[in-house]
Design a protein around this motif. Sequence first.
Motif, PDB file in Angstrom:
ATOM      1  N   UNK A 194       0.838  -1.204   0.000  1.00 54.31           N
ATOM      2  CA  UNK A 194       0.000   0.000   0.000  1.00 54.31           C
ATOM      3  C   UNK A 194       0.871   1.252   0.000  1.00 54.31           C
ATOM      4  N   UNK A 195       1.928   1.201   0.805  1.00 47.32           N
ATOM      5  CA  UNK A 195       2.853   2.342   0.888  1.00 47.32           C
ATOM      6  C   UNK A 195       3.523   2.593  -0.462  1.00 47.32           C
ATOM      7  N   UNK A 196       4.021   1.518  -1.085  1.00 44.77           N
ATOM      8  CA  UNK A 196       4.842   1.719  -2.277  1.00 44.77           C
ATOM      9  C   UNK A 196       4.013   1.877  -3.546  1.00 44.77           C
ATOM     10  N   UNK A 197       2.796   1.290  -3.594  1.00 46.96           N
ATOM     11  CA  UNK A 197       2.045   1.399  -4.846  1.00 46.96           C
ATOM     12  C   UNK A 197       0.950   2.464  -4.803  1.00 46.96           C
ATOM     13  N   UNK A 198       0.559   2.893  -3.616  1.00 44.31           N
ATOM     14  CA  UNK A 198      -0.485   3.924  -3.558  1.00 44.31           C
ATOM     15  C   UNK A 198       0.072   5.248  -3.048  1.00 44.31           C
ATOM     16  N   UNK A 199       0.644   5.220  -1.853  1.00 39.29           N
ATOM     17  CA  UNK A 199       1.070   6.478  -1.223  1.00 39.29           C
ATOM     18  C   UNK A 199       2.235   7.126  -1.976  1.00 39.29           C
ATOM     19  N   UNK A 200       3.275   6.358  -2.237  1.00 43.02           N
ATOM     20  CA  UNK A 200       4.460   6.966  -2.851  1.00 43.02           C
ATOM     21  C   UNK A 200       4.187   7.598  -4.217  1.00 43.02           C
ATOM     22  N   UNK A 201       3.507   6.880  -5.137  1.00 43.05           N
ATOM     23  CA  UNK A 201       3.276   7.516  -6.444  1.00 43.05           C
ATOM     24  C   UNK A 201       2.451   8.796  -6.343  1.00 43.05           C
ATOM     25  N   UNK A 202       1.525   8.843  -5.367  1.00 40.03           N
ATOM     26  CA  UNK A 202       0.692  10.039  -5.230  1.00 40.03           C
ATOM     27  C   UNK A 202       1.458  11.187  -4.572  1.00 40.03           C
ATOM     28  N   UNK A 203       2.602  10.880  -3.955  1.00 39.66           N
ATOM     29  CA  UNK A 203       3.321  11.899  -3.193  1.00 39.66           C
ATOM     30  C   UNK A 203       4.511  12.466  -3.931  1.00 39.66           C
ATOM     31  N   UNK A 204       4.588  12.204  -5.228  1.00 47.06           N
ATOM     32  CA  UNK A 204       5.771  12.670  -5.970  1.00 47.06           C
ATOM     33  C   UNK A 204       6.058  14.158  -5.779  1.00 47.06           C
ATOM     34  N   UNK A 205       5.038  15.046  -5.861  1.00 42.09           N
ATOM     35  CA  UNK A 205       5.374  16.466  -5.693  1.00 42.09           C
ATOM     36  C   UNK A 205       5.977  16.764  -4.320  1.00 42.09           C
ATOM     37  N   UNK A 206       5.393  16.166  -3.278  1.00 34.01           N
ATOM     38  CA  UNK A 206       5.906  16.415  -1.926  1.00 34.01           C
ATOM     39  C   UNK A 206       7.317  15.868  -1.778  1.00 34.01           C
ATOM     40  N   UNK A 207       7.558  14.682  -2.344  1.00 37.34           N
ATOM     41  CA  UNK A 207       8.892  14.088  -2.262  1.00 37.34           C
ATOM     42  C   UNK A 207       9.909  14.949  -3.009  1.00 37.34           C
ATOM     43  N   UNK A 208       9.501  15.457  -4.188  1.00 39.42           N
ATOM     44  CA  UNK A 208      10.419  16.302  -4.959  1.00 39.42           C
ATOM     45  C   UNK A 208      10.740  17.586  -4.204  1.00 39.42           C
ATOM     46  N   UNK A 209       9.700  18.180  -3.597  1.00 41.58           N
ATOM     47  CA  UNK A 209       9.904  19.413  -2.846  1.00 41.58           C
ATOM     48  C   UNK A 209      10.875  19.198  -1.696  1.00 41.58           C
ATOM     49  N   UNK A 210      10.627  18.149  -0.926  1.00 43.32           N
ATOM     50  CA  UNK A 210      11.513  17.860   0.208  1.00 43.32           C
ATOM     51  C   UNK A 210      12.920  17.518  -0.284  1.00 43.32           C
ATOM     52  N   UNK A 211      12.982  16.712  -1.354  1.00 46.34           N
ATOM     53  CA  UNK A 211      14.277  16.296  -1.879  1.00 46.34           C
ATOM     54  C   UNK A 211      15.126  17.484  -2.295  1.00 46.34           C
ATOM     55  N   UNK A 212      14.511  18.428  -2.996  1.00 44.72           N
ATOM     56  CA  UNK A 212      15.256  19.602  -3.466  1.00 44.72           C
ATOM     57  C   UNK A 212      15.693  20.455  -2.288  1.00 44.72           C
ATOM     58  N   UNK A 213      14.814  20.573  -1.313  1.00 46.73           N
ATOM     59  CA  UNK A 213      15.142  21.370  -0.123  1.00 46.73           C
ATOM     60  C   UNK A 213      16.358  20.780   0.601  1.00 46.73           C
ATOM     61  N   UNK A 214      16.350  19.460   0.784  1.00 44.61           N
ATOM     62  CA  UNK A 214      17.468  18.784   1.461  1.00 44.61           C
ATOM     63  C   UNK A 214      18.733  18.889   0.611  1.00 44.61           C
ATOM     64  N   UNK A 215      18.570  18.695  -0.703  1.00 42.18           N
ATOM     65  CA  UNK A 215      19.711  18.758  -1.616  1.00 42.18           C
ATOM     66  C   UNK A 215      20.418  20.101  -1.505  1.00 42.18           C
ATOM     67  N   UNK A 216      19.639  21.170  -1.487  1.00 45.14           N
ATOM     68  CA  UNK A 216      20.211  22.507  -1.413  1.00 45.14           C
ATOM     69  C   UNK A 216      20.959  22.691  -0.093  1.00 45.14           C
TER      70      UNK A 216
END
Lengths: 288, 326
Positions: A194-216
């Motif tokens: 459920x986590x990997x096939x439902x939640x994660x794909x729907x959370x791409x924008x949030x993951x990208x936002x957090x990822x870029x913030x951490x990267x910077x």
Amino acid sequence: MILEPINVANTTGKKKPISWSKLCAYAILSLGGIIMVIPFLWTVAASFKTYSDLFYNPYRLIPTEWTWTNYVDVFRQVPFHLYFLNTIKITAASTLGVLVTSALAAYAFARLEFPGRDFLFMGYLATMMIPRQITLVPTFVLMRWLGLLDTHASLILPGLFSAYGTFLLRQFFLTIPTELEEAATIDGCGYIRRFSTIILPLSKPALATLGIFIMMQVWNDFLYPMVFIQSDELRTLTLGLSIFRGDVDIQWNLLMAATTLSIVPMVIAFLSAQRFFVEGIALTGLKG
Amino acid sequence: MTEPGSNVKVAVTIANKRIARYPFVSTLSGGERVSRRKINRKETIAGYLFLAPNMVGFLVFMVFPLVGSLLLSFSHWNLIQSPTFAGLDNYRQLFENPLFWQSLKNTAYFAFVGVPLQIILGLFLAVLLYSNIKGLEFFRTVYFLPVVSSTVAVSLMWQWLFDSHTGLLNHVLGWFGINPVPWLVSPKWAMPSVILVALWKGIGYNMVIFLAALKGVPEHLYESARIDGANRWQQFWNITFPMISPSTFFVTITSIINSFQVFDVTTVLTGGGPANATHTIVMMIYQYAFDFFRMGYASSIAYVLFGIVLIFTLLQLYFSKKWVHY
């Protein structure tokens, strides 16, 4: 939108479509924009000037003769390519690590019920404001005890966990309707599916936002590399740059070439994924 | 089996209390808080497993260092001999150390002069940008460039612009008949120079936050104000400003907390000088821990910083509860 009434007044009273206040706004914004850009322009210009050109014409924007040698010399004097590789390695490992640990924990906090959940979550919230400067000395002692001083692991490991990242993703996961997962549960999906096939794909924008913030954050970090890294070949860009400054006895043309090199990757990343940078900042600023 | 039920009740009350305290959470956690499922063993195990990687990091790199730092601050330790109990000796020495007061004063100067400038200018630019300006994205990109650049790189760029002999800044000031300013070399001008660089680097960040806050103000408020004949100035003070005040307050407090941790810009730009005019608290932690190897002493400085951060965090919590504009 605030300007609308003035536009209305203009169309009825005067014939000019652009009001004075709007002109003023453009003028102020442009002046500010020039102030923002000038240091970058002069830095890049200096990086293409010869030493004597820079010495005799320090204020000229366009070099009298263009030269690439500063960039070559930077790599000749210090292992700048290693600084790049090290920074990329540490940034990639930390960012990926934060995303994985934060997403897993955020799922537990958002979707699963277990004793102590709310207590633990309050603990995370409480430590969100605590700066890393306060935990620096014991972290150093710990790394020394683990024999990890002067390794990249000493920079990556403390960066693998983020209370803020966990909080941000939890808030996002809560906005995903539970019905989607309920259907999957009936189909016999476990928590991991459920986590990997439902939640994660729907959370791409949030993951990208957090990822870029951490990267910077990791890319530009200075204090931790300064404390934990000794060897030249293990230095990050910020650390290498600051030490190079002392080494070259301030030859500005060389130093500005190195500075330009260190900024370029982040600027390119920003220009190509601007939306996520801006959203990441807006979110960090509005939490609370 | 009365316990699980009461646990759930407690959890629900905690959740409700939390929702009262964090309205932001309440809007998001709607369905979750009313669920009264029984505590399920499988789910519990799954919960702890999902949490485990993060929890290890949380314990090792947050809880342990926080406790360790506190214990260290009550001991003398040079990393070679074993630590000895020192009671409050580190704190006593710290409060008698003029460098500490100097650093605290410098850091407070940086925070309390720099942050209001950042907030006012950031808000000003955001309001200008928000008023139907064409090219919003272009301006946002330009103002944001320094935000994505590292403080180390930015400080080096400015060090060159500040240079007394070949610096562009004094050259430009010369056009207006202004005498050369001894930016980084005079104790009087060093901190204003540092603040200027931090302002230049941080203004885009504040602008973006305020742009997001301005977008949250409902348009119909302006419409009704216009019908009442309010001019733009009145609209700003009576609608925009009160509506975005929670964001403003939040940004102010977090900026002050961040400013108290200033290290990069002062280390690269001035090295803490001249005459310690830009020496900061975190530079002092670094100096005592990694130049003098006085781990206990450095930890006591860290805990003073922690106290300052805590005061501002509590202020934040207290006032955000009182604010009604959320």
